[in-house]
Design a protein around this motif. Sequence first.
Motif, PDB file in Angstrom:
ATOM      1  N   ARG A  21       0.826  -1.216   0.000  1.00 22.06           N
ATOM      2  CA  ARG A  21       0.000   0.000   0.000  1.00 22.06           C
ATOM      3  C   ARG A  21       0.855   1.260   0.000  1.00 22.06           C
ATOM      4  O   ARG A  21       0.547   2.235  -0.674  1.00 22.06           O
ATOM      5  CB  ARG A  21      -0.941   0.007   1.194  1.00 22.06           C
ATOM      6  CG  ARG A  21      -2.044  -1.011   1.040  1.00 22.06           C
ATOM      7  CD  ARG A  21      -2.981  -0.994   2.201  1.00 22.06           C
ATOM      8  NE  ARG A  21      -3.939  -2.090   2.070  1.00 22.06           N
ATOM      9  CZ  ARG A  21      -5.079  -2.127   2.676  1.00 22.06           C
ATOM     10  NH1 ARG A  21      -5.427  -1.154   3.490  1.00 22.06           N
ATOM     11  NH2 ARG A  21      -5.883  -3.149   2.495  1.00 22.06           N
ATOM     12  N   GLU A  22       1.935   1.235   0.759  1.00 23.17           N
ATOM     13  CA  GLU A  22       2.839   2.387   0.781  1.00 23.17           C
ATOM     14  C   GLU A  22       3.468   2.601  -0.594  1.00 23.17           C
ATOM     15  O   GLU A  22       3.539   3.718  -1.104  1.00 23.17           O
ATOM     16  CB  GLU A  22       3.928   2.198   1.831  1.00 23.17           C
ATOM     17  CG  GLU A  22       4.980   3.279   1.836  1.00 23.17           C
ATOM     18  CD  GLU A  22       4.449   4.672   2.159  1.00 23.17           C
ATOM     19  OE1 GLU A  22       5.091   5.652   1.740  1.00 23.17           O
ATOM     20  OE2 GLU A  22       3.394   4.783   2.804  1.00 23.17           O
ATOM     21  N   ARG A  25       0.975   4.101  -2.947  1.00 19.95           N
ATOM     22  CA  ARG A  25       0.824   5.551  -2.735  1.00 19.95           C
ATOM     23  C   ARG A  25       1.990   6.320  -3.342  1.00 19.95           C
ATOM     24  O   ARG A  25       1.799   7.350  -3.981  1.00 19.95           O
ATOM     25  CB  ARG A  25       0.732   5.863  -1.243  1.00 19.95           C
ATOM     26  CG  ARG A  25      -0.635   5.648  -0.648  1.00 19.95           C
ATOM     27  CD  ARG A  25      -0.739   6.237   0.746  1.00 19.95           C
ATOM     28  NE  ARG A  25       0.099   5.539   1.702  1.00 19.95           N
ATOM     29  CZ  ARG A  25      -0.283   4.506   2.438  1.00 19.95           C
ATOM     30  NH1 ARG A  25      -1.509   4.037   2.322  1.00 19.95           N
ATOM     31  NH2 ARG A  25       0.547   3.932   3.289  1.00 19.95           N
ATOM     32  N   ARG A  26       3.190   5.810  -3.155  1.00 24.76           N
ATOM     33  CA  ARG A  26       4.387   6.499  -3.664  1.00 24.76           C
ATOM     34  C   ARG A  26       4.397   6.593  -5.187  1.00 24.76           C
ATOM     35  O   ARG A  26       4.928   7.534  -5.751  1.00 24.76           O
ATOM     36  CB  ARG A  26       5.658   5.751  -3.242  1.00 24.76           C
ATOM     37  CG  ARG A  26       5.975   5.834  -1.783  1.00 24.76           C
ATOM     38  CD  ARG A  26       7.263   5.103  -1.529  1.00 24.76           C
ATOM     39  NE  ARG A  26       7.555   4.982  -0.116  1.00 24.76           N
ATOM     40  CZ  ARG A  26       8.639   4.393   0.359  1.00 24.76           C
ATOM     41  NH1 ARG A  26       9.534   3.864  -0.453  1.00 24.76           N
ATOM     42  NH2 ARG A  26       8.833   4.316   1.657  1.00 24.76           N
ATOM     43  N   ASP A  28       1.613   6.233  -7.193  1.00 24.72           N
ATOM     44  CA  ASP A  28       0.296   6.573  -7.731  1.00 24.72           C
ATOM     45  C   ASP A  28      -0.320   5.407  -8.501  1.00 24.72           C
ATOM     46  O   ASP A  28      -0.891   5.580  -9.578  1.00 24.72           O
ATOM     47  CB  ASP A  28       0.382   7.829  -8.605  1.00 24.72           C
ATOM     48  CG  ASP A  28      -0.979   8.489  -8.803  1.00 24.72           C
ATOM     49  OD1 ASP A  28      -1.830   8.361  -7.898  1.00 24.72           O
ATOM     50  OD2 ASP A  28      -1.185   9.106  -9.857  1.00 24.72           O
TER      51      ASP A  28
END
Length: 50
Positions: A21-22, A25-26, A28
């Motif tokens: 998930r991280e 996010r990083r 996109d």
Amino acid sequence: MLTDAEREAYVTCRENGVGVREYARRTDRRPGTVGNLLRRAENKLEEGSA
């Protein structure tokens, strides 16, 4: 042979311990997309075609 996206996801998540998930996010991306990249990379590495 791994694509750039597969290699980056594999190194970041599997070797450097960043969560899916991280990483999503990083970059996109959606977590499912990252999961697919990791699965393809792992399959290719198991087959020896990396």
